[in-house]
Design a protein around this motif. Sequence first.
Motif, PDB file in Angstrom:
ATOM      1  N   GLU A 131     -14.526 -38.594  12.785  1.00 49.90           N
ATOM      2  CA  GLU A 131     -15.894 -39.115  12.724  1.00 49.90           C
ATOM      3  C   GLU A 131     -16.552 -39.085  14.099  1.00 49.90           C
ATOM      4  OE1 GLU A 131     -19.486 -40.936  11.573  1.00 49.90           O
ATOM      5  OE2 GLU A 131     -17.961 -39.804  10.482  1.00 49.90           O
ATOM      6  N   ARG A 179     -17.630 -35.579  14.745  1.00 49.82           N
ATOM      7  CA  ARG A 179     -18.827 -35.264  13.958  1.00 49.82           C
ATOM      8  C   ARG A 179     -20.087 -35.763  14.659  1.00 49.82           C
ATOM      9  NH1 ARG A 179     -22.490 -37.307  10.824  1.00 49.82           N
ATOM     10  NH2 ARG A 179     -21.718 -39.437  11.115  1.00 49.82           N
ATOM     11  N   TYR A 217     -17.627 -47.354  10.882  1.00 50.83           N
ATOM     12  CA  TYR A 217     -16.729 -46.857  11.930  1.00 50.83           C
ATOM     13  C   TYR A 217     -17.123 -47.534  13.242  1.00 50.83           C
ATOM     14  CZ  TYR A 217     -14.946 -43.090   8.965  1.00 50.83           C
ATOM     15  OH  TYR A 217     -14.329 -42.380   7.964  1.00 50.83           O
TER      16      TYR A 217
END
Length: 466
Positions: free
Chosen positions: A282, A285, A464
């Motif tokens: 993540e 990303r 997150y």
Amino acid sequence: MASSLPPPPGDLMPSAEAGLESMEGLALDTVISRAGARPAAALACASKRLRAAVADDSVWRRFCADDLGLDAPVDPDGRPLPSFQVAYKVWLESFGMYPLPLVKRVKEFWSSMKSWLSENFPEAFKTLCKGVSEAQLKSAEDDLGFKLPMPTKLLYRFCNAQLPFSDNDDANKRISTYGLIGGYAFYDHWANVHLSPLEQIVEETKEFYRGFPDVFYGRNLIVVATSWFHPKTFLLNCSNGELYVGTNHLPDGEMLPCVPKASIKPTDNDFPQDGLLLWLEEHLRRLKSGMIKTRMLFKSRYISLYPEAPPSCTSAVTNGVKVRASAVFVPEYPKTVRRQERCMYTYSIRMSVPEACMLGGVYYSSCQLFSRHWTIRSRDRAVCEANGEGVIGKYPVLSVGKDEFVYESCTPLPEGPGSVEGSFSFVPGKYVLILIEVYLWLSHPEGKPFEVMVAPFPLEVPEYIF
């Protein structure tokens, strides 16, 4: 090659072998390619003709691409090999104890992360370490007294994270802002998180077990990332794959989950994924999408966690003055204070004049900030109104085409989600602030003060946490 790849369950029937023997060129190549590497190795034992067909390196090129994500015949260290068939054998000997889809996934993560760092943050790229061996992982597990999750082990097989901190303060200062995870800085609070190498994981985990036995006992937690500046610690539960970040109340066991629990599959045979792998993917990303970028902190570059793109980053233009704003949840602050839940957020404000400051039909090449007004909301209810002169003790001048003026501050929120909105008071032109007794006066303004709006930006605990 055939002997290094065990055949699939059940031997091929003689009739099937006979059917393959009768196939020609492309048809046979297609069947072999679709069968996969292990059945292809078994076919090579059936006859000279099938052995010759399986030996075609174009077949192994596809196997290497599909199973391992390889586009060139190289070994795990990037050294060239004579063929794709040899490459497949070498990779299988090195990583055959793991599911190949997971090997491919972790390999592609590190390849992509290293590519981004090399292009955008070479200082941090230079802190990455060569991957560890299975023997080193086994030694670490023996020292810790429990097994590491499979995805975590693979992450360290490909890259042993970043250079460890040492007793050399000068060396630590040189790499202190080069954390792979990055951070933020506001007032005297700095956090910049480095991914820990295996040897540091073992050492710091043992220290935590000694320091906080009640927190760690029986939980198989390891310290996987830490901050060089203000203490900030990320811990992986090796039993269930969950990743946590400790607050300042970590000695009392206060930790926050960093990854959605539903996404973690520590025991899936084909695609096991623990919190650390999901967290790093993540983060990558966000880097690749431009959601977060590098910035300068004093004279050093670092990965800034303040969002740079909508919807987390808002933007508004008033009379030619552009203001961008975003916030980051600060998990290391205590979650519970005096038995009340609260969250701490740091926010970043970026101000600029891209083309010209226009007021009443008159263009100005610059303007200067004088005061600010903030409204902080929690669940759509205003919980704080703040007014003051300047920002962090400064009265910045914005000029056409110049870099953004950036400043960071923070605010607590009793409960979330929430938001911040407000405005800045500017005066056209460049003026001088004169202190008379305890009052500030403007000297020679070129126009009347005007308000510049700050679009509401969110304050919320994300799925997150970094």
